[in-house]
Design an enzyme around this catalytic site. Structure first.
Site, PDB file in Angstrom:
ATOM      1  CB  ALA A 152      35.617  18.000  45.792  1.00 47.26           C
TER       2      ALA A 152
ATOM      3  N   GLY B 115       0.813  -1.208   0.000  1.00 50.99           N
ATOM      4  CA  GLY B 115       0.000   0.000   0.000  1.00 50.99           C
ATOM      5  C   GLY B 115       0.848   1.260   0.000  1.00 50.99           C
TER       6      GLY B 115
ATOM      7  N   GLY C  22      -5.559  -4.449  -6.168  1.00 50.48           N
ATOM      8  CA  GLY C  22      -6.355  -5.154  -5.181  1.00 50.48           C
ATOM      9  C   GLY C  22      -5.609  -6.258  -4.466  1.00 50.48           C
ATOM     10  CB  THR C  23      -6.307  -7.937  -1.234  1.00 46.49           C
ATOM     11  OG1 THR C  23      -7.698  -8.107  -1.514  1.00 46.49           O
ATOM     12  CG2 THR C  23      -6.120  -6.743  -0.327  1.00 46.49           C
TER      13      THR C  23
ATOM     14  CG  ASN D 229      33.040   9.558  26.801  1.00 48.79           C
ATOM     15  OD1 ASN D 229      32.778  10.754  26.865  1.00 48.79           O
ATOM     16  ND2 ASN D 229      32.170   8.663  26.379  1.00 48.79           N
ATOM     17  CE1 TYR D 230      34.276  11.592  19.475  1.00 46.47           C
ATOM     18  CE2 TYR D 230      32.921  13.521  19.950  1.00 46.47           C
ATOM     19  CZ  TYR D 230      33.489  12.654  19.043  1.00 46.47           C
ATOM     20  OH  TYR D 230      33.274  12.837  17.699  1.00 46.47           O
TER      21      TYR D 230
ATOM     22  CE  LYS E  27      -0.237   0.992   5.400  1.00 44.81           C
ATOM     23  NZ  LYS E  27      -1.682   0.915   5.022  1.00 44.81           N
TER      24      LYS E  27
ATOM     25  NE  ARG F  84      -6.370   6.577   4.944  1.00 43.84           N
ATOM     26  CZ  ARG F  84      -7.217   5.761   5.564  1.00 43.84           C
ATOM     27  NH1 ARG F  84      -7.923   6.202   6.584  1.00 43.84           N
ATOM     28  NH2 ARG F  84      -7.344   4.504   5.167  1.00 43.84           N
TER      29      ARG F  84
ATOM     30  CG  ASP G 112      -1.892  -2.233   7.156  1.00 40.98           C
ATOM     31  OD1 ASP G 112      -2.220  -3.432   7.191  1.00 40.98           O
ATOM     32  OD2 ASP G 112      -2.491  -1.378   6.471  1.00 40.98           O
TER      33      ASP G 112
END
Length: 487
Positions: free
Chosen positions: A446, A53, A120-121, A409-410, A64, A57, A145
């Site tokens: 800290a 299909g 059609g199906t 880390n990067y 879909k 929509r 679907d």
């Protein structure tokens, strides 16, 4: 002869959600599916899934059937249910967006058939002819679907097809709360179909029937394509409708029933949200039945593969993405988001925590508020309680990570690992610049910026000496006030 996801008018439309608590025999039940999956089907099985299909929509560039429910594409939900039946062949009939669907099913064993024209199906199913060449067995016809139909219901269709009275086909029916304009199935007391009729063609008496056609069907391969060759397209749309094979002369067909929620379909974003809501509602019930406490169930969202142990407590507004496993006795506090993570027994997460893929939280470990964990292991009893980011790291048993600690880390190009030993203590507002190792029992003061390894049981102090200048603040304020007054 002559595939597409069938239009509502020929397959009975979409079932309305039934939000009631599932019955004990509900096909949604994992236990039932596991039991039925352990029993092989009586005959070889092929599955045809219609997914051609246009999906206009949905107003989306994504096909879909690839829109997700519970974090997994609708089509892949269906194929996962099919897999429990161990089909010999699986065919997905596509039209527009073929490349997307082909990529999505590449690892499932399904093959693609193409419907270039949407006729059609019946025409859609016929496109699977070549893919089923030489196959002798039963064929299930499903819709990409309509993702919630369970393996147990599919098996029930096949069992009915092979019960002994040799129906031509088995149609899956349902009784929605509002039958509206769905196609009707007129059947006798034994479930033998006497007539299938579209709503617009039905008499008042036929419209009063509540049994509706989902469009899902089981049929023998030896009959399917012979029957398809006999149907025509003498209708307003000029299409070949799969349900027309039921009313051809010859052997009768049978119907079995399922709940409306299981055959709910998706043609729009609104319907997608409705199916998601149904799936989530039922999964929440299942989680609580299996021993988890959901404090505010309607605010918790699961993925298709979420695993919860017993005595897990999930507080309000928690979202589980794919790939989460939670062991017994864990507490997930409110407003947390988890994906690709494992959490061992007795641990606590949140509130407002984020666990990203690769997060492994050990026994009795604590991940507190506004903490993000990514591709990191927290050992048994370790604590990261406040406002921290721990990424590409390992944290040893019993370690304590202070508020505001960051594993850097990067570097903009590569990721590096931080290793924090058992029993280590990292003070608040520390930055651990990876690659770096903090030894067992070490203390990081800290506010430190740690760029070199710290040996076990050492104190790491990386900050300038504190200096006080008596009276400086008073003199500064006076000088600035004088400047302001002069302007």
């Amino acid at each position: 002869m002559f595939a597409m996801a069938a239009p509502c008018r020929e397959r009975g439309g979409k079932g309305k959600p039934n939000m009631a608590e599932p019955k004990a025999t509900d096909p949604f039940s994992r236990d039932r599916d596991i039991v039925t999956a352990s029993r092989p089907v009586a005959r070889p099985l092929a599955v045809i899934i219609l997914a051609a299909g246009q999906g206009t929509r949905m107003k989306s560039s994504l096909h879909k059937v690839l829109h997700p429910v519970a974090g997994r594409a609708m089509l892949l939900h269906l194929l996962a249910s099919v897999a429990a039946l161990e089909p010999e062949r699986q065919v997905v009939v596509v039209g527009a967006g073929r490349e997307q669907v082909e990529a999505a099913v590449a690892s499932t064993g399904a093959v693609i058939a193409v419907q270039d024209q949407q006729l059609g199906t019946g025409h859609a199913v016929a496109q699977a002819h070549d893919a089923l060449a030489g196959f002798a067995g039963d064929v299930l016809i499903l819709y990409g679907d309509v993702p919630l139909v369970s393996g147990a219901t599919m098996r029930a269709m096949l069992d009915r097809l092979n019960r002994g009275d040799d129906p031509r086909a088995v149609v899956l029916g349902f009784r929605p709360d509002d039958a509206a304009a769905y196609g009707r199935i007129i059947a006798d007391g034994q479930g033998i179909i006497e007539k299938m009729v579209e709503f617009k063609d039905a008499s008042e008496a036929e419209r009063a029937v509540t049994l509706c056609n989902s469009g899902l069907m089981a049929v023998r391969s030896t009959d399917l394509f012979v029957l398809l060759d006999q149907i025509g397209n003498d209708n307003a749309a000029g299409e070949y409708y799969l349900p027309d094979i039921i009313m051809l002369p010859g052997a009768p067909s049978a119907v079995i029933e399922t709940d409306a929620w299981e055959v709910a379909g998706v043609n729009s974003r609104v319907e997608l949200a409705g199916v998601e809501a149904m799936w989530q509602a039922r999964r929440r019930v299942e989680a609580m039945r299996e021993g988890a406490t959901l404090v505010a169930p309607e605010t918790v969202f699961f993925a298709h593969d979420t695993i919860l142990g017993r005595d897990v407590v999930v507080e309000p507004n928690v979202v589980f993405g794919p790939g989460v496993r939670v062991a017994d006795g864990v507490v997930i506090h409110a407003f947390s988001h988890l994906e690709g993570a494992s959490i061992e027994s007795g641990a606590a997460v949140g509130p407002y925590a984020r666990l990203r893929p690769g997060a492994q939280i050990g026994v009795n470990a604590k991940v507190g508020n506004f903490v993000e964990i990514k591709k990191a292991v927290l050992g048994e009893g370790a604590k990261v309680n406040h406002l921290s980011y721990i990424g590409d790291a390992s944290v040893g048993a019993g370690a304590n990570i202070g508020a505001g600690t960051i594993t850097c880390n990067y570097d903009g190009f590569f990721k590096y690992k931080t290793e924090i030993g058992a029993g280590a203590f990292v003070g608040s507002n520390s930055a651990l610049v990876a690659p770096v190792t903090i030894g067992d029992g070490a203390i990081v003061a800290a506010g430190s910026v740690v760029t070199r390894n710290v040996e076990a049981d050492a104190l790491c102090l990386v900050r300038p000496a504190q200096e006080a200048k008596p009276g400086w603040a008073k003199r500064f304020r006076a000088r600035m006030m004088a400047k302001k007054a002069a302007k």
